[in-house]
Motif scaffolding. Structure first.
Motif, PDB file in Angstrom:
ATOM      1  N   THR A  17      44.638  46.595  33.426  1.00  0.00           N
ATOM      2  CA  THR A  17      43.234  45.496  33.242  1.00  0.00           C
ATOM      3  C   THR A  17      43.496  44.368  34.079  1.00  0.00           C
ATOM      4  OG1 THR A  17      44.479  44.070  31.504  1.00  0.00           O
ATOM      5  CG2 THR A  17      43.356  46.018  30.756  1.00  0.00           C
ATOM      6  N   PHE A  18      42.560  43.322  34.196  1.00  0.00           N
ATOM      7  CA  PHE A  18      42.711  42.254  34.784  1.00  0.00           C
ATOM      8  C   PHE A  18      44.020  41.628  34.730  1.00  0.00           C
ATOM      9  CE2 PHE A  18      37.976  42.054  34.226  1.00  0.00           C
ATOM     10  CZ  PHE A  18      37.370  42.291  35.488  1.00  0.00           C
ATOM     11  N   ALA A  19      44.663  41.327  33.518  1.00  0.00           N
ATOM     12  CA  ALA A  19      45.748  40.792  32.844  1.00  0.00           C
ATOM     13  C   ALA A  19      46.738  41.720  33.870  1.00  0.00           C
ATOM     14  CB  ALA A  19      46.047  40.783  31.711  1.00  0.00           C
ATOM     15  N   ASP A  20      46.796  42.836  33.821  1.00  0.00           N
ATOM     16  CA  ASP A  20      47.783  43.628  34.626  1.00  0.00           C
ATOM     17  C   ASP A  20      47.829  43.511  35.972  1.00  0.00           C
ATOM     18  OD1 ASP A  20      48.896  45.313  32.327  1.00  0.00           O
ATOM     19  OD2 ASP A  20      47.091  46.044  32.295  1.00  0.00           O
ATOM     20  N   ALA A  21      46.689  43.405  36.539  1.00  0.00           N
ATOM     21  CA  ALA A  21      46.543  42.970  38.043  1.00  0.00           C
ATOM     22  C   ALA A  21      47.065  41.678  38.147  1.00  0.00           C
ATOM     23  CB  ALA A  21      45.086  43.239  38.532  1.00  0.00           C
ATOM     24  N   ALA A  22      46.877  40.694  37.629  1.00  0.00           N
ATOM     25  CA  ALA A  22      47.543  39.339  37.522  1.00  0.00           C
ATOM     26  C   ALA A  22      48.837  39.393  37.456  1.00  0.00           C
ATOM     27  CB  ALA A  22      46.848  38.437  36.477  1.00  0.00           C
ATOM     28  N   GLY A  23      49.450  40.415  36.651  1.00  0.00           N
ATOM     29  CA  GLY A  23      51.013  40.471  36.481  1.00  0.00           C
ATOM     30  C   GLY A  23      51.600  40.989  37.781  1.00  0.00           C
ATOM     31  N   ILE A  24      50.745  41.499  38.566  1.00  0.00           N
ATOM     32  CA  ILE A  24      51.515  42.070  39.969  1.00  0.00           C
ATOM     33  C   ILE A  24      51.072  41.115  41.244  1.00  0.00           C
ATOM     34  CG2 ILE A  24      51.576  44.417  39.224  1.00  0.00           C
ATOM     35  CD1 ILE A  24      49.182  44.972  41.394  1.00  0.00           C
ATOM     36  N   ALA A  25      50.187  40.187  41.119  1.00  0.00           N
ATOM     37  CA  ALA A  25      49.727  39.316  42.162  1.00  0.00           C
ATOM     38  C   ALA A  25      51.005  38.688  42.865  1.00  0.00           C
ATOM     39  CB  ALA A  25      48.767  38.204  41.317  1.00  0.00           C
ATOM     40  N   GLY A  26      51.886  38.037  42.227  1.00  0.00           N
ATOM     41  CA  GLY A  26      53.065  37.459  42.817  1.00  0.00           C
ATOM     42  C   GLY A  26      53.843  38.422  43.645  1.00  0.00           C
ATOM     43  N   TYR A  27      53.886  39.563  43.054  1.00  0.00           N
ATOM     44  CA  TYR A  27      54.415  40.776  43.991  1.00  0.00           C
ATOM     45  C   TYR A  27      53.718  40.993  45.132  1.00  0.00           C
ATOM     46  CZ  TYR A  27      55.324  45.654  45.165  1.00  0.00           C
ATOM     47  OH  TYR A  27      55.583  46.710  46.048  1.00  0.00           O
ATOM     48  N   LEU A  28      52.617  41.136  44.942  1.00  0.00           N
ATOM     49  CA  LEU A  28      51.584  41.372  46.450  1.00  0.00           C
ATOM     50  C   LEU A  28      51.729  40.027  47.191  1.00  0.00           C
ATOM     51  CD1 LEU A  28      48.369  42.823  44.839  1.00  0.00           C
ATOM     52  CD2 LEU A  28      50.512  44.100  45.437  1.00  0.00           C
ATOM     53  N   ARG A  29      51.864  39.116  46.776  1.00  0.00           N
ATOM     54  CA  ARG A  29      51.957  37.853  47.857  1.00  0.00           C
ATOM     55  C   ARG A  29      53.578  37.795  48.540  1.00  0.00           C
ATOM     56  NH1 ARG A  29      53.791  32.722  44.717  1.00  0.00           N
ATOM     57  NH2 ARG A  29      55.499  34.291  44.685  1.00  0.00           N
ATOM     58  N   ASP A  30      54.485  38.426  47.738  1.00  0.00           N
ATOM     59  CA  ASP A  30      55.636  38.528  48.477  1.00  0.00           C
ATOM     60  C   ASP A  30      55.698  39.576  49.364  1.00  0.00           C
ATOM     61  OD1 ASP A  30      56.459  36.255  46.928  1.00  0.00           O
ATOM     62  OD2 ASP A  30      57.405  37.616  45.464  1.00  0.00           O
ATOM     63  N   LEU A  31      54.925  40.848  49.127  1.00  0.00           N
ATOM     64  CA  LEU A  31      54.873  42.016  49.798  1.00  0.00           C
ATOM     65  C   LEU A  31      54.202  41.709  51.093  1.00  0.00           C
ATOM     66  CD1 LEU A  31      55.483  45.087  50.017  1.00  0.00           C
ATOM     67  CD2 LEU A  31      53.147  45.354  49.096  1.00  0.00           C
ATOM     68  N   GLY A  32      53.404  40.516  51.151  1.00  0.00           N
ATOM     69  CA  GLY A  32      52.902  40.187  52.375  1.00  0.00           C
ATOM     70  C   GLY A  32      51.228  40.462  52.490  1.00  0.00           C
ATOM     71  N   ILE A  33      50.842  40.844  51.280  1.00  0.00           N
ATOM     72  CA  ILE A  33      49.184  41.005  51.244  1.00  0.00           C
ATOM     73  C   ILE A  33      48.553  39.867  51.057  1.00  0.00           C
ATOM     74  CG2 ILE A  33      47.399  42.088  49.534  1.00  0.00           C
ATOM     75  CD1 ILE A  33      49.154  44.098  50.926  1.00  0.00           C
ATOM     76  N   GLY A  34      47.162  39.956  51.995  1.00  0.00           N
ATOM     77  CA  GLY A  34      46.248  38.851  52.038  1.00  0.00           C
ATOM     78  C   GLY A  34      45.295  38.917  50.798  1.00  0.00           C
ATOM     79  N   ALA A  35      44.856  39.976  50.219  1.00  0.00           N
ATOM     80  CA  ALA A  35      43.701  40.179  49.297  1.00  0.00           C
ATOM     81  C   ALA A  35      43.995  41.185  48.152  1.00  0.00           C
ATOM     82  CB  ALA A  35      42.540  39.991  49.896  1.00  0.00           C
ATOM     83  N   LEU A  36      43.807  41.043  47.052  1.00  0.00           N
ATOM     84  CA  LEU A  36      43.712  42.062  45.908  1.00  0.00           C
ATOM     85  C   LEU A  36      42.324  42.586  46.127  1.00  0.00           C
ATOM     86  CD1 LEU A  36      44.900  43.576  43.705  1.00  0.00           C
ATOM     87  CD2 LEU A  36      43.597  41.612  42.254  1.00  0.00           C
TER      88      LEU A  36
END
Length: 758
Positions: A17-36
């Motif tokens: 869900t949206f909440a699960d996506a929020a749960g990986i947002a920090g990981y995506l930032r650390d990975l180097g991603i620019g946008a979900l």
């Protein structure tokens, strides 16, 4: 305009869900991603696992957490400095459960008097709206009435006011719709649908009111800054794609907008579309193609011919498209033909069908794309000279009034014929070398040369530098790593042919094209769970429509196909033979995976990382590619890499995550390095095995291609990459390097080089 440096695609569903996506947002930032980059988030059919079956475009999907959770996700992404790209579906809505789509329910209840009657593309002149939901026409006797609803088992339909008296059958006859046998849908449907899916009804977004109602909520999110980009699903199904994109741009002037437009080789994106580019299938074709050895073509053609697989691509494609026009999209073809005046109805039908079969691209956008229209007419004339008069009249009518209903419907339906006939049928019949059978691909073209790759990359940088690039999507026939390992087979065609002969003799599938596809798939995904392979082969067999299909089943054949994976894997000698062959191609497959990934992440365009593919991912077509992703494992590997670990190239996939992380971080932190494109050509005996380029004077990329041939030729030997003067550092390993390729590639088969103190 907010153009992300990169995106990360997530498949939202009730289990993520949206909440699960929020749960990986920090990981995506650390990975180097620019946008979900999220799959559709508007309210969808109950239980939908993909979201493309929208039922209410005016609200965020409650099953994902609803508006409050959407706002929380948006706020978190802003806090982390990440954008949000949303996938939207303008072409159709789900009508599978009529009651959850209040617009469709109202149309069924009030007919042409409904305030939403113009929202859907319905042919009201043909009488009541036909709904193909019954087991057969006689099943109308099984209807019942419950309150103000007409009921057929789990299906419920509204009863128009004042028509509720009498038997259920009498009530049924008074409605603005008629329930008919499901088999009549293809030929008699009175509303436009998405491809051959009768539960997805087309929406008329060319009407400004319909556009406003269907896009208002998403555009509010854009205006609020919650959404920074839009991915537009299937614009070719729209009556006027150019007009749609112009209206969308007017309402979202600062958004990054990419179109899911499938471009054939050499086909330009329509210049009148105010979009930033495509969603990247053209880039996929080019990047994957440069890792395929063209010298493997004769061996695969010989093997396919020997096994009885058809090898005349254009003949197979024409047969598949004709199957679509004559048996699947019959209602659509007849509706178009009826718009051609003064022509015998059957002649008109055949002329329309042959023109769509002959389209060299998905569709034209007259007056743009006139050459494609001309090619379609010429191809139809060549195939059916007996239709010369009807084709001439069709050509004249369409050219003289390209905005007419005839021209509009023919062009938007040609895309359906091509997609259904080519991607969803031909690609499962023409299985000579399945690594080429990809959305946007052309399986008759075996590989892509380095110089052509350079030319196309430079064109993208010059024309659409903000276009999305991809290697895996929710719609690809196989994931990037599956495709990369399969590409190795082009370097060992003789070995693979001998293996297939042995294996087929032990346990073949009694349909040549599926048999060859099955062995290619098995070695490219090994070790794969039998259940996943079983489900894939079942889908492949039904899409091919040769021995069985989704509607007309050959139960005995389907049972044999279902038993095949376990039969192979439970045969110890056969399984050992397959595994030994996989060991032979596994390492080169890893090299291809790393090479194509680094190219995709650093070449012109905005790279998308499909969920989970930062590690090896040997997935197949949907729904296999929507399986849950283990983010705990990915976080742990990323933490080790952040601490300085240089992982080995092994089954863990950590080496791929290293490449993804380092490339994405460099793009995000130093975007100026990724402006421009210039080929960098290796020199020496193994130069053909290196693909290299610079994106700026201080950034160079080099990768290995055709690794089996490289090893067979004695390795890199004295091959060098003539780097510009200066001190160069490989971002992947952190060490200073020179242009000696044997040394440059002694740790990894790829290198990401920066000059100076970057």
């Amino acid at each position: 305009m907010t153009v992300p440096e990169s995106t990360y695609r997530v498949q939202l569903r009730p289990e993520f869900t949206f909440a699960d996506a929020a749960g990986i947002a920090g990981y995506l930032r650390d990975l180097g991603i620019g946008a979900l980059y999220a799959s559709p988030v508007l309210d969808a059919a109950p239980g939908s696992t993909h979201g493309y079956d929208v039922v209410d475009p005016t609200q965020a999907r409650p099953a994902l957490g609803g508006e409050a959770a959407r706002q929380e996700l948006s706020a978190l992404l802003k806090e982390l400095g990440l954008g949000l790209v949303v996938d939207i579906v303008p072409n159709h809505m789900s009508v599978e459960v009529p009651k959850v789509n209040r617009w469709w329910w109202d149309v069924l209840k009030h007919g042409r008097d409904s305030e939403y009657a113009a929202f859907f593309d319905v042919d009201w002149e043909r009488g009541p709206l036909l709904l193909p939901v019954l087991g057969d026409d006689d099943a109308v006797g099984e209807l019942t009435v419950e309150g103000d609803e007409l009921v057929y088992y789990d299906h419920r339909f509204p009863i128009a006011p004042g028509t509720e008296t009498g038997t259920p059958q009498e009530v049924h006859e008074r409605q603005h719709y008629r329930l008919i046998g499901w088999r009549r849908g293809n030929a008699e449907l009175t509303y436009r649908r998405f491809f051959d899916i009768t539960t997805l009804a087309a929406v008329r977004v060319e009407d400004p009111k319909v556009f406003a109602e269907t896009h208002g909520e998403v555009l509010r999110w854009v205006a609020d800054g919650d959404v920074t980009g839009l991915r537009i699903d299937h614009p070719d199904g729209l009556a006027d794609p150019g007009g749609y994109f112009r209206r969308l741009r007017e309402n979202a002037p600062d958004a990054w907008i990419v179109a899911e437009k499938i471009l054939h080789p050499g086909e330009p994106l329509p210049q009148s579309w105010p979009v930033d580019g495509t969603t990247g299938y053209d880039a996929l074709r080019e990047i994957a193609g440069v890792f395929v050895d063209p010298d493997g073509e004769p061996g695969f053609t010989e093997l396919a011919t020997e096994l009885g697989v058809q090898t005349g691509y254009h003949r197979v494609e024409a047969e598949a498209r004709r199957l679509v026009t004559d048996r699947i999209l019959v209602a659509e073809v007849r509706r178009i033909a009826a718009l051609l005046p003064d022509v015998d109805p059957e002649q008109a039908r055949q002329a329309v069908a042959e023109t769509m079969i002959a389209f060299p691209v998905y569709r034209s956008y007259l007056p743009e794309g006139a050459s494609h229209w001309a090619a379609a007419i010429a191809g139809a004339r060549e195939t059916r000279p007996d239709l010369a008069d009807a084709l001439a009249r069709l050509d004249t009518a369409v050219r003289e009034n390209p905005e007419s209903e005839l021209a509009t419907r023919l062009q938007q339906t040609s895309g359906m014929v091509v997609a259904k006939g080519t991607e969803d049928t031909t690609f499962y019949r023409y299985t000579r070398f399945a690594a080429l059978n990809e959305v946007g691909g052309n399986p008759d073209r075996f590989g892509l040369g380095v110089e052509e790759f350079h030319r196309l990359a430079a064109e993208r940088e010059a024309g659409y530098p903000a276009a999305m690039t991809t290697l895996t999507t929710h719609d690809t026939k196989r994931s990037e790593d599956t495709r990369a390992r399969m590409a190795v087979l082009a370097e060992v065609p003789g070995e693979f042919a001998e293996a297939v002969r042995r294996w087929t003799a032990r346990r073949g599938i009694d349909e040549p094209s599926l048999n060859l596809l099955a062995w290619q798939t098995l070695v490219s995904t090994w070790p794969i769970e039998p259940s996943r392979l079983r489900d894939y082969l079942d889908k492949a067999a039904k899409e091919a429509k040769l021995r069985t299909s989704w509607t007309d089943h050959d139960e005995a054949f389907e049972a044999d196909v279902a038993a095949w994976p376990e039969d192979v894997m439970n045969n110890a000698e056969l399984a050992a033979d397959v595994e030994a062959f996989v060991k032979r191609i596994e390492g080169p497959g890893y090299a291809n995976s790393l090479g194509q990934k680094l190219v995709q992440l650093t070449a012109p365009g905005v790279p998308d990382v499909y969920q989970g593919t930062e590690l090896w991912d040997f997935s197949l077509v949907d729904p296999d590619n929507r399986r849950p992703v283990d983010y705990v494992a990915r976080r742990e590997i990323l933490a080790r890499i952040t601490d300085g670990e240089l992982p080995e190239i092994d089954a863990s996939g950590a080496a791929k995550l290293l490449v993804v992380h380092k490339a994405l971080r460099l793009r995000r932190e130093h975007p100026a390095l990724f402006r421009g494109y210039r080929p960098l050509r290796a020199e020496g005996p193994a130069a053909a095995h290196c693909l290299a380029y610079t994106r700026s004077p201080d950034l160079a990329v080099a990768v290995t291609r055709l690794p089996v041939g490289l090893e067979a030729g004695g390795g890199w030997r004295d091959t060098v990459l003539p780097l510009p003067a200066g001190v160069w550092t490989d971002v992947l390993t952190g060490r200073e390097v020179t242009g000696d390729l044997a040394t440059l590639f002694d740790r990894y088969p790829v290198a990401l080089l920066v000059r100076g103190d970057v």
